[in-house]
Design an enzyme around this catalytic site. Structure first.
Site, PDB file in Angstrom:
ATOM      1  CD1 TRP A 168     -52.005  54.217  42.334  1.00 50.66           C
ATOM      2  CD2 TRP A 168     -52.302  53.124  40.418  1.00 50.66           C
ATOM      3  NE1 TRP A 168     -52.356  52.933  42.635  1.00 50.66           N
ATOM      4  CE2 TRP A 168     -52.544  52.232  41.480  1.00 50.66           C
ATOM      5  CE3 TRP A 168     -52.421  52.643  39.106  1.00 50.66           C
ATOM      6  CZ2 TRP A 168     -52.898  50.910  41.283  1.00 50.66           C
ATOM      7  CZ3 TRP A 168     -52.770  51.320  38.899  1.00 50.66           C
ATOM      8  CH2 TRP A 168     -53.012  50.475  39.983  1.00 50.66           C
ATOM      9  CG  ASP A 176     -54.446  49.474  35.745  1.00 49.38           C
ATOM     10  OD1 ASP A 176     -55.301  50.365  35.651  1.00 49.38           O
ATOM     11  OD2 ASP A 176     -54.067  48.985  36.843  1.00 49.38           O
TER      12      ASP A 176
END
Ligand code: ABN
Length: 177
Positions: free
Chosen positions: A104, A123
């Site tokens: 994101w 992540d």
């Protein structure tokens, strides 16, 4: 005169020789220069930067760059455990984990240079949750139907091992105004 001591004679001769070598005008000139110099001395420029900074409030850690603090400017839209507290850094995954290829994106303001930067939040995957330095900031985050600008998603979902461990932030570029 016979009674004059050696000391008297020594003082007399040294005073006479001093008087021959100096003049009253010369003495007054030198004395005047010393007086003027001493009065001008406090007006000279002096580096007071040390005492000035001591008087100012200390800069916040986030501005000076503590990358394991949630306040750090680059983390303005992060949601997760900071990899800098999990054996990695603010931009590198800890050993044994793999960065998610999908991420994101946020836009954060850097207070040091006054620019806005596009930041990718990846992540790090392959290990269970790190559990250190949880940080949830949501500047300019959009609702979940716009996935790429929502941070509340496990971006490890596309990895071979989808376990979420921590999050890193990578600067992609300067945001145009
Ligand atoms: N992108 C961080 C994250 C991971 C798992 C669940 C929610 C958010």
């Amino acid at each position: 005169m016979k009674s004059r001591s050696i000391l008297d004679r020594w003082f007399e001769s040294s005073s006479r020789s001093l008087a021959q070598r100096t003049s009253r005008r010369g003495f007054l000139g030198t004395f005047g220069r010393i007086l003027v110099g001493a009065s001008v001395l406090p007006l000279l420029p002096i580096d007071r930067s040390g005492s000035a900074s001591a008087a100012e409030p200390p800069l916040k850690k986030s501005v000076t760059g503590d990358q394991s603090s949630c306040d750090y400017w680059k983390f303005c839209a992060i949601d997760g455990f900071l990899c800098s507290c999990c054996g990695g850094s603010s931009s590198t995954c800890p050993p044994g984990t793999t960065p998610s290829p999908i991420t994101w994106i946020g836009t954060c303001h850097n207070p040091v240079d006054g620019r806005d930067y596009i930041v990718s939040y990846n992540d790090c995957c392959g290990k269970t949750s790190c559990g250190n330095c949880f940080c949830n900031r949501n500047e300019r985050e959009k609702p979940l139907y716009r996935l790429s600008v929502n941070n509340d998603v496990n971006w490890c979902m596309a990895n071979d091992n989808p376990n979420y461990h921590c999050s890193v932030s990578l600067i992609l570029g300067v945001a145009e105004k």
